[in-house]
Design a protein around this motif. Structure first.
Motif, short mmCIF file in Angstrom:
data_model
loop_
_atom_site.label_atom_id
_atom_site.label_comp_id
_atom_site.label_asym_id
_atom_site.label_seq_id
_atom_site.Cartn_x
_atom_site.Cartn_y
_atom_site.Cartn_z
N GLU A 1 0.85 -1.20 0.00
CA GLU A 1 0.00 0.00 0.00
C GLU A 1 0.88 1.25 0.00
O GLU A 1 1.98 1.25 0.56
CB GLU A 1 -0.92 0.02 1.23
N VAL A 2 0.41 2.30 -0.66
CA VAL A 2 1.11 3.58 -0.64
C VAL A 2 0.78 4.29 0.67
O VAL A 2 -0.39 4.48 1.01
CB VAL A 2 0.70 4.47 -1.84
N ILE A 3 1.81 4.69 1.41
CA ILE A 3 1.62 5.48 2.63
C ILE A 3 1.51 6.95 2.29
O ILE A 3 0.59 7.64 2.70
CB ILE A 3 2.77 5.23 3.63
N THR A 4 2.49 7.43 1.51
CA THR A 4 2.45 8.82 1.07
C THR A 4 3.33 9.00 -0.16
O THR A 4 4.32 8.28 -0.33
CB THR A 4 2.91 9.78 2.19
N GLN A 5 2.94 9.95 -1.00
CA GLN A 5 3.75 10.33 -2.16
C GLN A 5 4.57 11.53 -1.73
O GLN A 5 4.07 12.65 -1.63
CB GLN A 5 2.82 10.69 -3.33
N ALA A 6 5.87 11.32 -1.41
CA ALA A 6 6.71 12.39 -0.89
C ALA A 6 6.90 13.49 -1.93
O ALA A 6 6.84 14.67 -1.62
CB ALA A 6 8.06 11.84 -0.44
N ASP A 7 7.20 13.09 -3.16
CA ASP A 7 7.27 14.02 -4.28
C ASP A 7 7.11 13.21 -5.56
O ASP A 7 6.73 12.03 -5.49
CB ASP A 7 8.58 14.85 -4.28
N GLU A 8 7.39 13.81 -6.70
CA GLU A 8 7.12 13.11 -7.96
C GLU A 8 8.00 11.88 -8.17
O GLU A 8 7.66 11.00 -8.97
CB GLU A 8 7.26 14.07 -9.15
N ASP A 9 9.13 11.80 -7.45
CA ASP A 9 10.06 10.68 -7.65
C ASP A 9 10.21 9.77 -6.44
O ASP A 9 10.93 8.77 -6.52
CB ASP A 9 11.45 11.22 -8.04
N ASP A 10 9.62 10.12 -5.31
CA ASP A 10 9.82 9.35 -4.09
C ASP A 10 8.48 9.01 -3.44
O ASP A 10 7.65 9.90 -3.23
CB ASP A 10 10.69 10.13 -3.10
N THR A 11 8.32 7.74 -3.12
CA THR A 11 7.07 7.26 -2.54
C THR A 11 7.37 6.35 -1.36
O THR A 11 8.34 5.59 -1.39
CB THR A 11 6.26 6.46 -3.59
N LEU A 12 6.55 6.44 -0.32
CA LEU A 12 6.67 5.56 0.84
C LEU A 12 5.60 4.48 0.77
O LEU A 12 4.42 4.77 0.56
CB LEU A 12 6.50 6.37 2.13
N TYR A 13 6.04 3.22 0.93
CA TYR A 13 5.14 2.07 0.85
C TYR A 13 5.23 1.24 2.14
O TYR A 13 6.27 1.21 2.81
CB TYR A 13 5.54 1.14 -0.30
N ARG A 14 4.14 0.55 2.43
CA ARG A 14 4.18 -0.55 3.40
C ARG A 14 3.99 -1.84 2.63
O ARG A 14 3.01 -2.00 1.89
CB ARG A 14 3.09 -0.41 4.46
N VAL A 15 4.94 -2.76 2.79
CA VAL A 15 4.91 -4.04 2.08
C VAL A 15 4.81 -5.16 3.11
O VAL A 15 5.55 -5.17 4.11
CB VAL A 15 6.18 -4.23 1.22
N ALA A 16 3.90 -6.08 2.90
CA ALA A 16 3.76 -7.26 3.76
C ALA A 16 4.20 -8.50 2.99
O ALA A 16 3.81 -8.68 1.83
CB ALA A 16 2.33 -7.41 4.24
N ALA A 17 5.03 -9.33 3.64
CA ALA A 17 5.54 -10.55 3.01
C ALA A 17 5.08 -11.75 3.84
O ALA A 17 4.94 -11.66 5.06
CB ALA A 17 7.06 -10.51 2.95
N PRO A 18 4.82 -12.90 3.20
CA PRO A 18 4.38 -14.08 3.94
C PRO A 18 5.50 -14.64 4.81
O PRO A 18 6.67 -14.33 4.62
CB PRO A 18 3.99 -15.06 2.82
N SER A 19 5.12 -15.47 5.75
CA SER A 19 6.11 -16.13 6.61
C SER A 19 6.93 -17.12 5.80
O SER A 19 6.41 -17.79 4.90
CB SER A 19 5.40 -16.86 7.75
N PHE A 20 8.22 -17.20 6.09
CA PHE A 20 9.06 -18.17 5.38
C PHE A 20 9.13 -19.50 6.13
O PHE A 20 9.84 -20.42 5.72
CB PHE A 20 10.48 -17.61 5.18
N SER A 21 8.41 -19.61 7.26
CA SER A 21 8.34 -20.89 7.99
C SER A 21 6.90 -21.16 8.37
O SER A 21 6.12 -20.23 8.61
CB SER A 21 9.22 -20.84 9.24
N LYS A 22 6.52 -22.40 8.44
CA LYS A 22 5.15 -22.77 8.75
C LYS A 22 4.78 -22.32 10.17
O LYS A 22 5.52 -22.56 11.12
CB LYS A 22 4.97 -24.28 8.64
N GLY A 23 3.64 -21.67 10.28
CA GLY A 23 3.17 -21.23 11.58
C GLY A 23 3.80 -19.95 12.08
O GLY A 23 3.42 -19.45 13.13
N GLY A 24 4.78 -19.42 11.36
CA GLY A 24 5.45 -18.20 11.80
C GLY A 24 4.69 -16.95 11.35
O GLY A 24 3.75 -17.01 10.56
#
Length: 485
Positions: free
Chosen positions: A336-359
């Motif tokens: 998701e985009v958190i904020t567009q700092a300027d025309e060339d820089d953007t802040l994102y939040r990225v979620a990644a799955p667990s690399f181990s079962k149950g983690g």
């Protein structure tokens, strides 16, 4: 044009060398009564020259928005800079005021009868040193000069009026504002130069001494007092983000609008430095997708390289929007985009799955800095690094991961063939996702970048490659660019 200057000192008896100072000077070539000269393009020949060439463009970008950053800080001065504080035994700023007049003689001028810039700098340093010594009653040491800007020339026969005053003093340093004006005969004064110089006082052990505080004058004095705090904040941000070694700074640094340009510069320059390394080791290759590794200074870096039959600019546009990365990268579960700092820089939040079962899965707060090429020998860049935001603290559902340096370089090899290189300086948060590939136990990197290739080719004619906000050039930056040109 930008000229890099490095001053070193050498002891001939011990064969010891040390750096005295480093600076970047910007020059404008002018013809008599004809305005600016159109300069020939500099052609970098080596990879290191190419990197410095493109970093000079980043420094120019920083210079253009420096005044905007000061203005933004001052507009929110109460929140970020605080009010002017009254200190007991504070020294009145008026006591530090110094004024001097110098006559420009032939030895002070060049062949165009303009005063040497270095001579003006020396005169300005003299009055600034006297102003600083009036505050501390000692011999101050010059540490930095902030945004030394020549506003106009002076010539033989001019009288230069040099004015200095201590704007603010901090625990171990003070800022002195210096102004240079010129006149000849009955002419009005011309403002030709201004600078802000930072001084310290060292004791016999070369340690910094505590300085008296300053009592600013009403109105203009308080304005200079607050501006000095803003400039100090910017200097500290710049030193913290850019000057420190990577082992001395945490992976994620706080982001706010005042340090945005330095974070962006650091983000892009770190990726360019990684791109210039030439000792990568090929670890594996599958269907022309290559995985390289590099172990250096106890850091493991990896690079994935491939070619696609998609124009470079469209490739850049498609990869720039991280929200679309989950269409081909299984490690991007949410974005998701958190904020567009300027025309060339953007802040994102990225979620990644667990690399181990149950983690628990991981999430990242990323600053994405995108840059188009300076010229045909420069690549498109998409640089990524972790930052921290008070509005997005770690949560119980995710482990907060960090990215030190990652991103894409995109090279145009022809109108329809593009070379893509993806880099990542592996951190504890990233390593689990690629360790089996590096060990040769799997080829998931091939699957991901094969999917990336299919994604790019399927969307090579798409007009929706970027969000609308990223397509609009910031009007203030555009104004500065037009003004400099």
């Amino acid at each position: 044009m930008e000229v890099g200057i490095l001053v070193t000192c050498e002891d001939l008896y011990t064969d010891r060398q040390w750096k005295v100072c480093h600076a970047c000077a910007t020059f404008v070539a002018r013809r008599t009564e004809a305005g600016k000269v159109q300069l020939k393009q500099v052609i970098p020949l080596t990879q290191m020259e190419q990197m410095e060439y493109s970093l000079a463009a980043e420094r120019r970008r920083m210079r253009l928005i420096h005044a905007e950053i000061i203005t933004d800080l001052l507009s929110s001065s109460t929140a970020q800079l605080g009010e002017c504080q009254e200190y007991q035994d504070a020294v009145p700023a008026e006591r530090t005021r110094v004024e001097s007049v110098e006559l420009v003689l032939p030895p002070h001028a060049n062949h165009q009868v303009s005063t040497f810039g270095g001579q003006i700098m020396a005169w300005m340093e003299n009055v600034a040193t006297i102003a600083a010594s009036r505050l501390c009653n000692a011999h101050p040491t010059l540490r930095t000069i902030d945004m030394f800007h020549f506003r106009g020339p002076s010539h033989i026969g001019d009288r230069l009026v040099l004015k200095a005053i201590v704007n603010n003093s901090f625990k171990h340093s003070m800022e002195v504002g210096v102004c240079a004006e010129a006149y000849q005969g009955g002419e009005p004064l011309r403002h030709i130069n201004s600078a802000f110089m930072t001084f310290e006082v060292l004791d016999s052990d070369r340690k910094t001494c505590t300085l008296p505080r300053i009592r600013p004058e009403p109105v203009d004095g308080k304005r200079r007092y607050k501006e000095a705090i803003a400039r100090k904040k910017i200097r500290l941000d710049r030193k913290y983000i850019i000057s420190c070694k990577q082992t001395e700074v945490p992976l994620s640094v706080p982001w706010d609008p005042s340090n945005q340009m330095y974070l962006s510069y650091n983000n892009v320059s770190a990726l360019k430095l990684m791109d210039t390394r030439n000792n990568w080791v090929l670890t594996s290759e599958k269907n022309k997708v290559r995985l390289y590794t590099l172990e250096e200074n106890q850091m493991l870096c990896f690079k994935v390289e491939m070619h696609v039959s998609v124009p470079a600019e469209q490739t850049f546009n498609l990869l720039s929007d991280l929200r679309r990365r989950k269409e081909w990268d299984q490690h991007y579960e949410e974005c998701e985009v958190i904020t567009q700092a300027d025309e060339d820089d953007t802040l994102y939040r990225v979620a990644a799955p667990s690399f181990s079962k149950g983690g628990k899965g991981q999430d990242f707060i990323l600053l994405a800095s995108r840059r188009k090429p300076c010229d045909s020998s420069d690549p498109y860049l998409i640089a990524l690094r972790s930052v921290t935001l008070p509005t997005h603290p770690p949560t119980k559902d995710y482990t907060r991961g960090e990215v030190l340096c990652a991103g894409f370089t995109i090279w145009e090899e022809s109108s329809i063939v593009t070379k893509i290189a993806y880099y990542n300086q592996a951190t504890p948060g990233v390593l689990p996702y690629i360790s089996t590939d590096i060990a040769g136990l799997s080829s998931s990197f091939y699957s991901a970048f094969s999917a990336c290739s299919h994604f790019l080719e399927a969307n090579k004619d798409s007009l929706a490659a970027l969000p609308p906000s990223a397509l609009q050039l910031n009007s203030a930056t555009m104004h500065c660019l037009q003004k400099e040109q």
